[in-house]
Design a protein around this motif. Structure first.
Motif: not given
Lengths: 439, 479
Positions: A93, A401, A97, A405, A78, A49, A75, A393-394, A45, A19, A71
């Motif tokens: 976004h 989303l 998330s 999840n 995305g 995670w 994500q 996910f994207v 982000l 990413t 996933t």
């Protein structure tokens, strides 16, 4: 004990690396107005995670370690493409998330025992049907292929159809497992009685009615397709018969034919599918997608080098196009493989699951991911009629989303509850020495 | 149950496999076709605010350039002559793609072409923005002449150098101002573009290159070529007023009573029933063969070098030989007509029409030179010479007398198609040693009298020819 978590952490680091590199490469391109301003969002982000990973360590430590990194990678990609296309979307976004991670944690912690879902199945079923049917009836805009039918609530807009699908999956799973335990031929050894039992047509008629309502009255081919593919898969593994399957498919084809021949909106969508050149207002998006994909070629233009500004809906419904354009056919194939891996892991978990309910539910969720992703990409490459489906996910589709999840949390719960077959057969001495999790 | 789950898995494996192949078809196997598709504006939109070379005419006028402006983009594409070159240079726009040379020569202008990008060995290591500059064969003075002659008329005019195939002037009306489409004010651009594309007169359409019209009696020169090749020079058609084909719905009639004679008298009198008789004698196969050699029918109609080949509008001859011989139903573009007469003027050798003569580097070094490209010897030199003589006679004493110019011998033809409200005029000048071919097409809803309207169209063609020949600097044939 934490073996799956070690796998997960390693793969997560890899996903984070990919990413960050994608965002960095895109930021170097002079055409992309990407600034340091998105760095906090990228970091945020990663923190989400990490929180998810830690929660899994604590609450579901022996659950499958492959699902979440896959996933997360999707994500992350995305996110990279959404901020590269429009840096202003970064906070949107991130907000979604955050909401998605919270729902994930809630589902993971809140649903201590999945069998509880079986008891509340009537409510889940009704809620699912409402969520699926009501928005389509409320949303009354002209057909637009670059946005899905949403309910606008001022600041945010939500599309609850997918959540409705997830509820229905749970309901189907509960209903079908109960039906099986009462009735299946395998269980009772009474094939004769069952073939004469009309109750086996009940789910078929129900599924057909539901799909037909969405096709004909909402002319929403996309959610109809997802509902249909989920239903058929779940019904097939639980109680499917080849003759019933044929009858069901014929009935669905009939509904589609009715819609395609008599409903103006559906008619124009089919016309744009067959000949997009002659129907520029609906066909334009798919024409541009194929031009953009062709421009990407085998190896792609590199992140930031594509033509996402020239496409409409490149962050949501056509999210696959900038990915495959800038990462090339190789990158596009890798995305396809990620989804295939996701469904593969999901189905393996279904086989290994502890109860029939778990098996059917896991299958439904795996097909939910794979079916939605497949239909979304298939519409982009003109394999299916153009329809509004986001890439799970994207895409920048917050409701999806969140739903995905929650579904992921359910799948992880199922894997947590499943006896770990491979470890038990391959590593018998270890079993003897260390206890399996806290189950 | 495990087996059933495996079924589902296999189904999805197959579904994803199909997607994989479909993606491969789009991105790898069909990529080139899609990339060169005429409706594909992706490439040109991508380079909209990149550095971009200028376009200049053969006599040094800049017709498109990128200038530095203040603002977020920093660069703006400008067209100093506005609508004058709208169908030559075309336009480039942030959202609507582009047209004309901006579109077809994008790889040079935007520096995508490797030869432009790497002008020096050191360039392999430094990524500097390199662009190519286009030098056209089109001349500013000739372009001004065509505009003056066509003033106010809807239609197209093409001026060709028959010996090299260079386009000297290319006009299509109505035109548009490309500056409005290349602006950074995207809202204004969108509304302008919508107004232009919904205008019934189609100002965005380059009529000279992409619009086909009924060829009308101009086709009889092709029939004459076929007749000469079949050695029918002395074939005399008995006087005839009308030809009624068996399968045809209407008769081919000559207005001024019965006509006939040899090829020369048929052409001079524009005797369509006579040509129809010749056509039946020659047969449709032969006519088709000759018109394919001349690029009038067949699979790939003549375009400017580098123009998109997609969405081909190919004409085909009428299925009946007598109708085919008078060009009934055959549609061609003005560029194709100019190309046909240029082939006759050039001794039967077809030259690929081109508007770009050279690509220059940023420091005016020649990167690429487009030499005249001979497509094929379509007619023998002798046949071409005989056709030129016929055309010269036609201007001297036939139906195209209004094309004649004092002091220069001119060959040419005039034709109108009253039912479609358009007319043609073509000149070859000087007919003895051709330096110039001018084809003019006018669209006019008020066309209703053959003689007056033919005189009008001829006047436009004559004015262009005369003015170009008198240009002090005009010398193409000899140099």
């Amino acid at each position: 004990m934490a073996r799956q978590r070690v796998v997960e952490l390693t793969l997560l680091l890899l996903a984070a690396f990919i990413t960050v590199v994608t965002v960095a490469i895109a930021a170097v391109d002079e055409r992309v107005a990407l600034s340091w301003r998105v760095a906090p969002y990228l970091f945020g982000l990663m923190v989400l995670w990490a929180v998810t990973h830690l929660a899994l360590r604590r609450w579901a430590s022996s659950s499958n370690g492959l699902l979440f990194p896959i996933t997360a990678l999707l994500q992350g990609l995305g996110f990279a493409f959404i901020v590269r296309i429009d840096p202003e979307l970064a906070d949107n976004h991130f907000a979604w998330s955050l909401a998605a991670t919270c729902s994930f944690l809630l589902a993971l912690r809140g649903l201590r025992d999945l069998s509880w879902l079986r008891e509340v199945r009537p409510y889940v079923g009704i809620a699912g049907a409402l969520l699926l049917l009501v928005p389509g009836a409320i949303a009354t805009g002209p057909v637009r292929l670059d946005s899905s039918s949403t309910i606008d609530l001022g600041l945010i807009s939500i599309a609850p159809q997918q959540l409705g699908n997830l509820f229905l999956i749970t309901f189907f799973a509960a209903w079908l497992s109960r039906y099986r335990s009462r009735n299946t031929a395998e269980h009772l050894g009474q094939v004769q009685r069952l073939d004469g039992d009309p109750s086996r047509f009940l789910p078929l008629v129900g599924g057909w009615l539901l799909t037909s309502v969405i096709i004909i009255f909402h002319s929403d081919m996309s959610s109809a397709f997802v509902t249909f593919i989920i239903f058929v898969s779940m019904w097939w593994i639980a109680a499917g018969r080849i003759r019933d399957l044929a009858a069901f498919l014929t009935a669905i084809a009939g509904s589609v034919a009715v819609a395609a021949s008599s409903i103006a909106e559906t008619k124009s969508i089919f016309a744009a599918w067959i000949d997009p050149w002659a129907n520029p207002e609906l066909g334009d998006a798919s024409i541009r997608s194929s031009f953009a994909l062709a421009g990407g070629g085998l190896t792609g233009t590199g992140p930031g080098g594509g033509s996402a500004d020239w496409m409409s809906g490149a962050t949501d419904l056509f999210a696959f196009v900038p990915l495959a354009e800038e990462l090339g056919f190789i990158g596009g194939a890798a995305i396809l493989l990620s989804y295939l891996l996701l469904v593969g892991v999901g189905l393996r978990l279904a086989i290994a699951a502890r109860t029939e309910f778990d098996t059917i539910l896991a299958t439904g969720i795996a097909i939910f991911f794979a079916g939605q992703a497949w239909a979304s990409i298939a519409a982009v490459v003109r394999f299916l009629p153009p329809m509004g489906l986001s890439l799970p996910f994207v895409a920048l589709n917050g409701s999806l989303l969140v739903t995905c999840n929650i579904a992921l949390a359910l799948l992880l719960k199922i894997s947590e509850a499943a006896p770990n077959v491979s470890e038990r057969t391959q590593l018998l001495p270890q079993i003897a020495l260390e206890p399996q999790g806290d189950q | 149950m495990t087996r059933r789950i495996a079924h589902v898995g296999v189904v999805f494996l197959v579904l994803y496999g199909l997607l994989f192949f479909r993606l491969e078809i789009i991105q790898v196997l069909n990529a080139d076709t899609l990339q060169s598709h005429p409706q594909n504006t992706r490439e040109i939109t991508l380079v909209f605010d990149e550095p971009r070379g200028f376009i200049r005419t053969a006599d040094g006028e800049i017709i498109a350039q990128t200038v530095a402006v203040s603002g977020r983009q920093g660069r703006l594409r400008q067209y100093p002559y506005g609508p004058l070159y709208s169908h030559v240079a075309g336009f480039i726009s942030a959202e609507n793609g582009g047209s004309g040379l901006e579109r077809t020569q994008n790889q040079f202008l935007g520096g995508e072409d490797l030869g432009v990008r790497l002008q020096d060995n050191r360039d392999l290591f430094i990524d500097r923005s390199r662009t190519g500059q286009l030098e056209l064969s089109i001349r500013h003075d000739i372009q001004l002449i065509t505009r003056a002659a066509m003033a106010g008329q809807v239609g197209a005019a093409v001026v060709l150098n028959p010996t090299t195939g260079s386009v000297l002037g290319l006009w299509s009306a109505p035109q548009f101002d490309p500056n409005h489409l290349s602006s950074h004010d995207l809202i204004a651009v969108t509304s302008d573009y919508q107004a232009l594309s919904s205008d019934p007169n189609q100002p965005l359409l380059n009529r000279a290159e992409f619009q086909s019209y009924d060829i009308g009696s101009l086709f009889t020169i092709v029939t004459a070529a076929a007749a000469i090749e079949e050695d029918l020079r002395d074939f005399v058609v008995p006087p005839i007023e009308r030809v009624t084909s068996i399968e045809g719905s209407h008769a081919i009639v000559h207005d001024g009573g019965p006509c006939g004679g040899d090829l020369q008298s048929l052409l001079l009198a524009d005797c369509s029933p006579g040509w129809a008789t010749i056509g039946t004698t020659i047969g449709r196969g032969k006519l088709n063969d000759v018109s394919q050699r001349l690029g009038i029918t067949g699979t790939s109609p003549v375009r400017l070098e580098g123009s998109p080949k997609g969405a081909l509008q190919t004409g085909s001859l009428n299925s009946s030989a007598s109708y085919a011989a008078v060009g009934e139903g055959l549609k061609v573009t003005p560029l194709q007509v100019a190309h046909l007469f240029a082939t006759i003027a050039n001794g039967g050798s077809r030259m690929q029409p081109h508007a770009v003569s050279r690509v220059l580097s940023y420091d005016n070094k020649v990167l690429e030179e487009f030499a005249p490209n001979a497509l094929r010897q379509s007619l023998s030199k002798e046949t071409a010479a005989e056709l030129r003589q016929l055309l010269a006679d036609n201007v001297a004493s036939g139906t195209a007398q209004s094309l004649s110019i004092n002091g220069t011998s001119v060959g040419g033809m005039v034709a109108t198609k009253l039912s479609d409200k358009h007319g043609w005029a073509v000149t070859i000048a000087p007919v003895t040693l051709p330096e110039l071919v001018v084809a003019v097409l006018l669209e006019d809803d008020s066309f209703n009298d053959q003689q007056i309207d033919e005189a009008n169209v001829a006047a436009v063609a004559r004015r262009i020819t005369e003015a170009v020949l008198r240009l002090p600097s005009f010398k193409v044939g000899g140099s």
